[in-house]
Design a protein around this motif. Structure first.
Motif, PDB file in Angstrom:
ATOM      1  N   ASN A  92      19.105   1.312   8.807  1.00 36.12           N
ATOM      2  CA  ASN A  92      18.361   2.171   9.721  1.00 36.12           C
ATOM      3  C   ASN A  92      17.504   3.182   8.966  1.00 36.12           C
ATOM      4  O   ASN A  92      17.970   3.823   8.011  1.00 36.12           O
ATOM      5  CB  ASN A  92      19.319   2.917  10.646  1.00 36.12           C
ATOM      6  N   VAL A  93      16.264   3.314   9.382  1.00 33.29           N
ATOM      7  CA  VAL A  93      15.347   4.275   8.781  1.00 33.29           C
ATOM      8  C   VAL A  93      14.629   5.026   9.895  1.00 33.29           C
ATOM      9  O   VAL A  93      14.598   4.601  11.053  1.00 33.29           O
ATOM     10  CB  VAL A  93      14.318   3.591   7.856  1.00 33.29           C
ATOM     11  N   ASP A  94      14.057   6.145   9.516  1.00 36.87           N
ATOM     12  CA  ASP A  94      13.293   6.947  10.471  1.00 36.87           C
ATOM     13  C   ASP A  94      11.806   6.642  10.449  1.00 36.87           C
ATOM     14  O   ASP A  94      11.101   6.908  11.423  1.00 36.87           O
ATOM     15  CB  ASP A  94      13.506   8.435  10.175  1.00 36.87           C
ATOM     16  N   ALA A  95      11.329   6.096   9.319  1.00 31.91           N
ATOM     17  CA  ALA A  95       9.894   5.840   9.208  1.00 31.91           C
ATOM     18  C   ALA A  95       9.638   4.861   8.072  1.00 31.91           C
ATOM     19  O   ALA A  95      10.471   4.666   7.181  1.00 31.91           O
ATOM     20  CB  ALA A  95       9.124   7.134   8.977  1.00 31.91           C
ATOM     21  N   VAL A  96       8.452   4.267   8.112  1.00 30.09           N
ATOM     22  CA  VAL A  96       7.995   3.338   7.082  1.00 30.09           C
ATOM     23  C   VAL A  96       6.634   3.808   6.583  1.00 30.09           C
ATOM     24  O   VAL A  96       5.732   4.097   7.379  1.00 30.09           O
ATOM     25  CB  VAL A  96       7.869   1.899   7.620  1.00 30.09           C
ATOM     26  N   TYR A  97       6.527   3.892   5.259  1.00 25.06           N
ATOM     27  CA  TYR A  97       5.260   4.199   4.598  1.00 25.06           C
ATOM     28  C   TYR A  97       4.755   2.872   4.053  1.00 25.06           C
ATOM     29  O   TYR A  97       5.253   2.373   3.051  1.00 25.06           O
ATOM     30  CB  TYR A  97       5.511   5.210   3.488  1.00 25.06           C
ATOM     31  N   LEU A  98       3.790   2.266   4.750  1.00 26.98           N
ATOM     32  CA  LEU A  98       3.293   0.929   4.411  1.00 26.98           C
ATOM     33  C   LEU A  98       1.959   1.062   3.683  1.00 26.98           C
ATOM     34  O   LEU A  98       0.942   1.395   4.275  1.00 26.98           O
ATOM     35  CB  LEU A  98       3.133   0.094   5.681  1.00 26.98           C
ATOM     36  N   ASP A  99       1.983   0.786   2.393  1.00 25.28           N
ATOM     37  CA  ASP A  99       0.813   0.958   1.534  1.00 25.28           C
ATOM     38  C   ASP A  99       0.060  -0.361   1.433  1.00 25.28           C
ATOM     39  O   ASP A  99       0.495  -1.295   0.749  1.00 25.28           O
ATOM     40  CB  ASP A  99       1.270   1.431   0.148  1.00 25.28           C
ATOM     41  N   VAL A 100      -1.059  -0.463   2.139  1.00 27.74           N
ATOM     42  CA  VAL A 100      -1.861  -1.689   2.162  1.00 27.74           C
ATOM     43  C   VAL A 100      -3.321  -1.345   1.908  1.00 27.74           C
ATOM     44  O   VAL A 100      -3.724  -0.177   1.973  1.00 27.74           O
ATOM     45  CB  VAL A 100      -1.716  -2.437   3.506  1.00 27.74           C
ATOM     46  N   HIS A 101      -4.120  -2.372   1.646  1.00 31.84           N
ATOM     47  CA  HIS A 101      -5.552  -2.152   1.443  1.00 31.84           C
ATOM     48  C   HIS A 101      -6.306  -2.214   2.757  1.00 31.84           C
ATOM     49  O   HIS A 101      -7.072  -1.310   3.091  1.00 31.84           O
ATOM     50  CB  HIS A 101      -6.113  -3.194   0.469  1.00 31.84           C
ATOM     51  N   GLY A 102      -6.137  -3.315   3.491  1.00 29.87           N
ATOM     52  CA  GLY A 102      -6.849  -3.499   4.745  1.00 29.87           C
ATOM     53  C   GLY A 102      -7.795  -4.676   4.740  1.00 29.87           C
ATOM     54  O   GLY A 102      -8.299  -5.070   5.797  1.00 29.87           O
ATOM     55  N   ALA A 103      -8.068  -5.242   3.559  1.00 30.26           N
ATOM     56  CA  ALA A 103      -8.966  -6.402   3.479  1.00 30.26           C
ATOM     57  C   ALA A 103      -8.309  -7.535   2.697  1.00 30.26           C
ATOM     58  O   ALA A 103      -8.973  -8.254   1.963  1.00 30.26           O
ATOM     59  CB  ALA A 103     -10.297  -6.012   2.850  1.00 30.26           C
ATOM     60  N   MET A 104      -6.998  -7.679   2.851  1.00 34.65           N
ATOM     61  CA  MET A 104      -6.302  -8.794   2.211  1.00 34.65           C
ATOM     62  C   MET A 104      -6.574 -10.072   2.996  1.00 34.65           C
ATOM     63  O   MET A 104      -6.392 -10.118   4.214  1.00 34.65           O
ATOM     64  CB  MET A 104      -4.797  -8.524   2.153  1.00 34.65           C
TER      65      MET A 104
END
Length: 494
Positions: A92-104
């Motif tokens: 269980n977590v409270d949040a996700v920090y999803l590090d992506v580029h956006g143009a994969m």
């Protein structure tokens, strides 16, 4: 009693993928981080820092590659599985920090980031917040925007604010993680698709557009305001500019998102190249004229069509063919020096293993991955130097007249002064530097005494019409004329 710190996981996968590059990104193209290695990527989350001490940050998995072609499907599936499995193991977590580029781009898929975030949401559930700091050259689908609570993106191109953006995303996430409500997003699709070299924030109109964002997010009810100018060398329905404004007041974020979208649309005809454009021949002639007039070194020429920093394959030989055929460069010209970066070809580099520095060499190189524009090039000259580079692997520099041709074992973008110095070439002592780049990254921009943005062919051709987009939604500026303004109504997502 000490309050429980929120548990926040960090994961991601980032690459910028040209649909027109023959290169395919495999496992070897990615640098992979796990666990504590992931956390070390974000110095603002270190223990003892305000953000670092405000949550329990948990690194899961992060993979990053320099831009290139589409990701092989098996590689994407593997990394996606590692992220999903890692999230499940954390619990269980409270949040996700999803590090992506956006143009994969991924072979056989549309909207890879949309698929990835939905996979993340499926394992963590509906309650945890998700933030996603991104490149402003991302293509943001409604599917992606629905799954991410707090998306944001860079505000500078070149991306000198990348670290600031990642820190802003973490700070904003912490501001929301303990609230009882969720942020709303006002998402606007803007039918504009332009290359990054026409949308740099160094010049107008992008400079003023992005400067407005800070004022917008200071308004009551607004948390973040972002403009994704989009990535022009992909070919998917999600390829377009996007505006997203997030916050807790749906009316305020809607009004601001639509205003920003109208502002972007109204200046669509004002976008132009950030640097003086021209042909390769014009760039070389300008560099030689600059030298003849006693100008300072160096004169920069961008080989923009095969820029690895934007998704080029990195071994297109068209420019090198032209330079080797130019007697002004290969003949006897006193003290003229022209650096050429670069092409990668592991076989060509290996063929010189037994050659001594200073000896004459004769080899074929380049176009092993991308031969659609031109074939391998024959290089006959003197082996000037041999080097080892952590990114490029083994590197050889071959002198042909005034030319210093850089051939590498692996793909690398020579986008900084230190990239050249590491292979024995000092740009400040070089008359002309030809490199596979579009707009100049900071250290090259700072030293350039002159510059031509050469409009060369390749996988990231600045002339988008030559590429043949056929899957983008039409009409789209600048491909089509618009008799009336498009619908720029915001969709509010919660």
């Amino acid at each position: 009693m000490t309050a429980r710190l929120p548990r926040i996981v960090i994961a991601g996968m980032a690459i910028e993928s040209s649909a027109y590059a023959a290169h395919r990104a495999g496992h070897d193209d990615f640098a992979v981080l796990r666990g504590s290695e992931v956390l070390a990527r974000y110095p603002f989350l270190a223990p003892g820092t305000p953000l670092g001490d405000a949550a329990e940050w948990i690194g899961v998995f992060y993979a990053r590659s320099i831009p290139g072609g589409q990701v092989r499907r098996d590689v994407y599936d593997d990394f996606r599985s590692r992220i999903v499995t890692g999230l499940a193991e954390v619990g269980n977590v409270d949040a996700v920090y999803l590090d992506v580029h956006g143009a994969m781009g991924v072979e056989g898929m549309d909207d890879a980031e949309g698929d990835l975030v939905e996979a993340v949401r499926a394992v963590v559930g509906t309650r945890p917040l998700i933030t996603a700091p991104m490149d402003l050259h991302g293509n943001v689908s409604e599917r992606f925007a629905r799954a991410v609570d707090l998306p944001t993106c860079f505000r500078l191109a070149p991306h000198e604010d990348a670290e600031d953006t990642r820190e802003r995303a973490a700070r904003t996430l912490l501001e929301w993680v303990d609230r009882d409500e969720r942020p709303a997003r006002a998402w606007v699709r803007v039918p504009i698709l332009l290359p990054g070299e026409k949308t740099s924030t160094r010049v107008e109109p992008a400079r003023s557009l992005y400067a407005r964002l800070t004022d917008v997010e200071r308004m009551p009810g607004v948390t973040d305001a972002s403009i994704w100018i989009g990535y022009a060398w992909a070919d998917e329905p999600r390829c377009h500019a996007t505006v997203i404004v997030s916050g807790d007041d749906p009316d305020a974020i809607t009004a601001e998102a639509e205003e920003l979208a109208r502002g972007l649309w109204d200046v669509r005809d004002d976008f132009s190249f950030v640097g003086p454009p021209g042909s390769l021949a014009e760039g070389i002639s300008a560099g030689l004229a600059h030298r003849a007039a006693g100008g300072e070194r160096p004169y920069l020429v961008s080989d923009s069509g095969d820029n690895p920093g934007a998704g080029g394959s990195g071994d297109v030989t068209w420019t090198l063919h032209q330079l080797l055929a130019d007697e002004r460069l290969t003949g006897a010209v006193d003290d003229l020096t022209v650096a050429v970066a670069s092409i990668f070809d592991p076989g060509a580099v290996a063929s010189l293993d037994d050659a001594a520095v200073g000896s004459t060499v004769d080899l074929q190189a380049g176009a092993r991955v991308d031969d659609r524009v031109s074939g391998p090039v024959r290089i006959t000259g003197v082996l000037v130097g041999r080097y080892d580079d952590p990114v490029a692997g083994r590197v050889v520099v071959i002198g042909v007249g005034a030319l210093r041709v850089i051939v590498t074992e692996r793909r690398k973008a020579f986008h900084a002064v230190d990239d050249f110095r590491a292979v024995g070439i000092d740009p400040l002592a070089t008359d002309i530097v030809v490199t596979k780049i579009g707009y100049l990254e900071p250290t090259l921009y700072d030293v350039a005494a002159g510059w031509t943005l050469a409009l060369t062919p390749g996988p990231v051709d600045q002339d988008l019409a030559r590429l043949g987009h056929h899957r983008i939604a039409r009409p789209m500026f600048p491909f089509d004329a618009f008799d009336t303004a498009p619908d720029l109504t915001a969709t509010v997502l919660r």
